[in-house]
Scaffold this motif. Sequence first.
Motif, mmCIF file in Angstrom:
data_model
loop_
_atom_site.group_PDB
_atom_site.id
_atom_site.type_symbol
_atom_site.label_atom_id
_atom_site.label_comp_id
_atom_site.label_asym_id
_atom_site.label_seq_id
_atom_site.Cartn_x
_atom_site.Cartn_y
_atom_site.Cartn_z
ATOM 1 N N ASP A 12 31.120 -10.517 -28.560
ATOM 2 C CA ASP A 12 30.848 -9.916 -29.867
ATOM 3 C C ASP A 12 32.142 -9.343 -30.439
ATOM 4 N N PHE A 61 32.486 -7.907 -33.152
ATOM 5 C CA PHE A 61 32.225 -6.730 -33.977
ATOM 6 C C PHE A 61 31.755 -5.529 -33.158
ATOM 7 N N SER A 62 31.777 -5.651 -31.841
ATOM 8 C CA SER A 62 31.410 -4.517 -30.991
ATOM 9 C C SER A 62 32.654 -3.658 -30.760
ATOM 10 N N ALA A 63 32.488 -2.621 -29.970
ATOM 11 C CA ALA A 63 33.592 -1.684 -29.745
ATOM 12 C C ALA A 63 34.785 -2.356 -29.064
ATOM 13 N N SER A 64 34.527 -3.270 -28.144
ATOM 14 C CA SER A 64 35.646 -3.899 -27.418
ATOM 15 C C SER A 64 36.172 -5.144 -28.132
ATOM 16 N N HIS A 65 35.458 -5.643 -29.138
ATOM 17 C CA HIS A 65 35.879 -6.788 -29.942
ATOM 18 C C HIS A 65 36.127 -8.055 -29.121
ATOM 19 N N GLY A 66 35.441 -8.198 -27.988
ATOM 20 C CA GLY A 66 35.588 -9.394 -27.162
ATOM 21 C C GLY A 66 36.865 -9.425 -26.341
ATOM 22 N N GLU A 83 36.539 -10.385 -22.507
ATOM 23 C CA GLU A 83 36.248 -11.798 -22.295
ATOM 24 C C GLU A 83 37.499 -12.653 -22.478
#
Length: 108
Positions: A62, A64-69, A72
């Motif tokens: 994701d 758009f989450s806090a870690s922005h991928g 991964e």
Amino acid sequence: MTKERALIIILLVAVCTLITRLIPFVLFGGKRQVPKAVEYLGQILPPAIMATLVVYCLKGADLFSASHGIPEFVSVAVTALLHVWKRNVLLSIAAGTACYMFLVQVVF
């Protein structure tokens, strides 16, 4: 599930696994020439399967989450670089997994 039923299932799975492992030796064993199509598939399928696995692993990242991928993508990069450097599949997969778990559990 009864113990007998579980034992039958285990035996069937073992026999099917044995048969699928023996088929290539029966078909292409000895001094028989391996068909060109099988040689082609042997060369093209491993990279295609790895590419499919990378896409599958990153499809859930994701942006758009806090870690922005970041965990991964960093872990994929670590896995790829280590594999290019050492050419050891087990080492690169283990290091990539450890990197991902460290980033997810400790950093992000």
